[in-house]
Write a protein that holds these residues in place. Structure first.
Motif, PDB file in Angstrom:
ATOM      1  N   ASP A  64       0.844  -1.189   0.000  1.00 42.90           N
ATOM      2  CA  ASP A  64       0.000   0.000   0.000  1.00 42.90           C
ATOM      3  C   ASP A  64       0.888   1.251   0.000  1.00 42.90           C
ATOM      4  N   PHE A  65       0.820   2.036  -1.080  1.00 45.79           N
ATOM      5  CA  PHE A  65       1.662   3.225  -1.210  1.00 45.79           C
ATOM      6  C   PHE A  65       1.009   4.492  -0.649  1.00 45.79           C
ATOM      7  N   ARG A  66      -0.181   4.390  -0.121  1.00 48.79           N
ATOM      8  CA  ARG A  66      -0.880   5.578   0.363  1.00 48.79           C
ATOM      9  C   ARG A  66      -0.242   6.108   1.647  1.00 48.79           C
ATOM     10  N   ASN A  67      -0.459   7.395   1.917  1.00 44.16           N
ATOM     11  CA  ASN A  67       0.089   7.970   3.135  1.00 44.16           C
ATOM     12  C   ASN A  67      -0.824   7.667   4.330  1.00 44.16           C
ATOM     13  N   PHE A  68      -0.420   8.104   5.503  1.00 43.92           N
ATOM     14  CA  PHE A  68      -1.135   7.762   6.733  1.00 43.92           C
ATOM     15  C   PHE A  68      -2.594   8.209   6.687  1.00 43.92           C
ATOM     16  N   ASN A  69      -2.824   9.449   6.279  1.00 46.23           N
ATOM     17  CA  ASN A  69      -4.196   9.963   6.255  1.00 46.23           C
ATOM     18  C   ASN A  69      -5.065   9.225   5.252  1.00 46.23           C
ATOM     19  N   GLU A  70      -4.507   8.889   4.105  1.00 48.85           N
ATOM     20  CA  GLU A  70      -5.273   8.124   3.122  1.00 48.85           C
ATOM     21  C   GLU A  70      -5.668   6.766   3.685  1.00 48.85           C
ATOM     22  N   ARG A  71      -4.739   6.111   4.361  1.00 49.54           N
ATOM     23  CA  ARG A  71      -5.038   4.802   4.931  1.00 49.54           C
ATOM     24  C   ARG A  71      -6.047   4.908   6.074  1.00 49.54           C
ATOM     25  N   LYS A  72      -5.936   5.974   6.864  1.00 48.72           N
ATOM     26  CA  LYS A  72      -6.859   6.174   7.983  1.00 48.72           C
ATOM     27  C   LYS A  72      -8.277   6.428   7.474  1.00 48.72           C
ATOM     28  N   ASN A  73      -8.402   7.244   6.435  1.00 50.92           N
ATOM     29  CA  ASN A  73      -9.733   7.605   5.928  1.00 50.92           C
ATOM     30  C   ASN A  73     -10.380   6.493   5.105  1.00 50.92           C
ATOM     31  N   ARG A  74      -9.544   5.681   4.452  1.00 50.19           N
ATOM     32  CA  ARG A  74     -10.075   4.624   3.592  1.00 50.19           C
ATOM     33  C   ARG A  74      -9.265   3.336   3.803  1.00 50.19           C
ATOM     34  N   PRO A  75      -9.398   2.718   4.978  1.00 50.30           N
ATOM     35  CA  PRO A  75      -8.593   1.519   5.263  1.00 50.30           C
ATOM     36  C   PRO A  75      -8.929   0.373   4.322  1.00 50.30           C
ATOM     37  N   ASP A  76      -7.900  -0.359   3.920  1.00 53.89           N
ATOM     38  CA  ASP A  76      -8.109  -1.545   3.086  1.00 53.89           C
ATOM     39  C   ASP A  76      -8.973  -2.562   3.806  1.00 53.89           C
ATOM     40  N   LYS A  77      -9.840  -3.212   3.048  1.00 52.34           N
ATOM     41  CA  LYS A  77     -10.540  -4.362   3.600  1.00 52.34           C
ATOM     42  C   LYS A  77      -9.515  -5.473   3.841  1.00 52.34           C
ATOM     43  N   ILE A  78      -9.693  -6.209   4.902  1.00 53.46           N
ATOM     44  CA  ILE A  78      -8.752  -7.263   5.245  1.00 53.46           C
ATOM     45  C   ILE A  78      -9.110  -8.543   4.494  1.00 53.46           C
ATOM     46  N   ILE A  79      -8.107  -9.095   3.837  1.00 54.65           N
ATOM     47  CA  ILE A  79      -8.256 -10.352   3.104  1.00 54.65           C
ATOM     48  C   ILE A  79      -7.505 -11.428   3.882  1.00 54.65           C
ATOM     49  N   LYS A  80      -8.174 -12.509   4.163  1.00 55.50           N
ATOM     50  CA  LYS A  80      -7.621 -13.568   4.997  1.00 55.50           C
ATOM     51  C   LYS A  80      -6.285 -14.081   4.463  1.00 55.50           C
ATOM     52  N   GLY A  81      -5.313 -14.169   5.347  1.00 57.71           N
ATOM     53  CA  GLY A  81      -4.015 -14.735   5.006  1.00 57.71           C
ATOM     54  C   GLY A  81      -3.064 -13.800   4.286  1.00 57.71           C
TER      55      GLY A  81
END
Length: 272
Positions: A64-81
């Motif tokens: 994930d190349f996004r910065n902290f705020n981008e990740r905070k505002n739009r967190p990735d959905k978690i994929i198992k494993g």
């Protein structure tokens, strides 16, 4: 050259720019394996069926190349494993173009203030400068070297790179991997430019959203330029590699420290 009948685009419900890097032919005549290397916009809106698609295709790693705020505002959905790496080059132009609707008003106010200070670059060269910066900046070199290292950690890895729109930060990371695998510069540029096609509807929608907050033509032009996918941007990065080290592959070896043995190993994993 691209393998016949090869389709890069992956149609998911929650993304608009997910693609398979497989199918490109290399200088050795081999092909990049399909379903091993992916690139995408963010994974914030992945649906249950999207997540299942990645699980069924054995995804092991997300960069994930996004910065902290981008990740905070739009967190990735978690994929198992899946193992997640946060590796942000923190490029202001890319992050600014990619901000979400919640931050539009604040972003546009900031741009209006920059306009008053005559600090808005309307030539579109901001993206080219950012791409050249990816190539030249020592800290960013370390970051993208780590991207390559991640690709050779395990023989069975299935890796996805992404940022917000999957354009420049991801475009450069994908270009490095393809160049290291021996894919031609023309095909690397073509792959980068596919984003123009798949981001078109999204960019049109975003511009309509921006117009809710400002009618200023200068600010709107800046935003349009920042979201655009242009051939000369990735070309600027490749040309900068050549200025520094004659060729992209020598740049990868000499400046990123990803040596011949590692390149050979990378190719043994991802080429057929």
């Amino acid at each position: 050259m691209i393998e016949q009948n090869n389709t890069h685009f992956i149609s998911l419900q929650g993304t608009f720019n997910t693609r398979d890097l497989g199918g490109y032919q290399t200088e050795s005549g081999k092909y990049v394996k399909k379903n091993r290397l992916f690139r995408s916009d963010d994974l914030y809106k992945l649906t249950i069926s999207d997540i299942k698609w990645f699980e069924d295709h054995g995804l092991t790693t997300v960069i994930d190349f996004r910065n902290f705020n981008e990740r905070k505002n739009r967190p990735d959905k978690i994929i198992k494993g899946v193992k997640y790496y946060d590796l942000s080059p923190d490029d202001e132009t890319a992050a600014l173009a990619s901000a979400d609707l919640k931050s539009d008003k604040k972003k546009i106010d900031k741009l209006i203030e920059k306009k008053k200070q005559n600090k808005l670059d309307l030539t579109g060269d901001g993206l080219k400068k950012s791409m050249v910066g990816f190539v030249r900046d020592s800290e960013t070199q370390k970051l993208y070297r780590q991207v390559l290292e991640i690709h050779i950690k395990e023989n069975n890895d299935v890796i996805l790179q992404h940022c917000r729109g999957g354009k420049d930060r991801t475009g450069y990371g994908s270009a490095l991997v393809l160049l290291a695998l021996g894919v031609s510069e023309d095909d690397v540029i073509s792959d980068y430019m596919l984003t123009a096609k798949y981001n078109a509807d999204r960019n049109k929608r975003r511009m309509n959203e921006y117009r809710k907050y400002t009618k200023d033509p200068v600010v709107l032009k800046y935003l349009s330029n920042a979201m655009s996918t242009r051939k000369e941007v990735i070309e600027a990065g490749i040309n900068e590699m050549k200025k520094i080290s004659v060729s992209p592959i020598q740049y990868i070896q000499n400046e990123l420290g990803f040596d011949k043995d590692k390149i050979s190993y990378l190719r043994s994993i991802y080429l057929r």
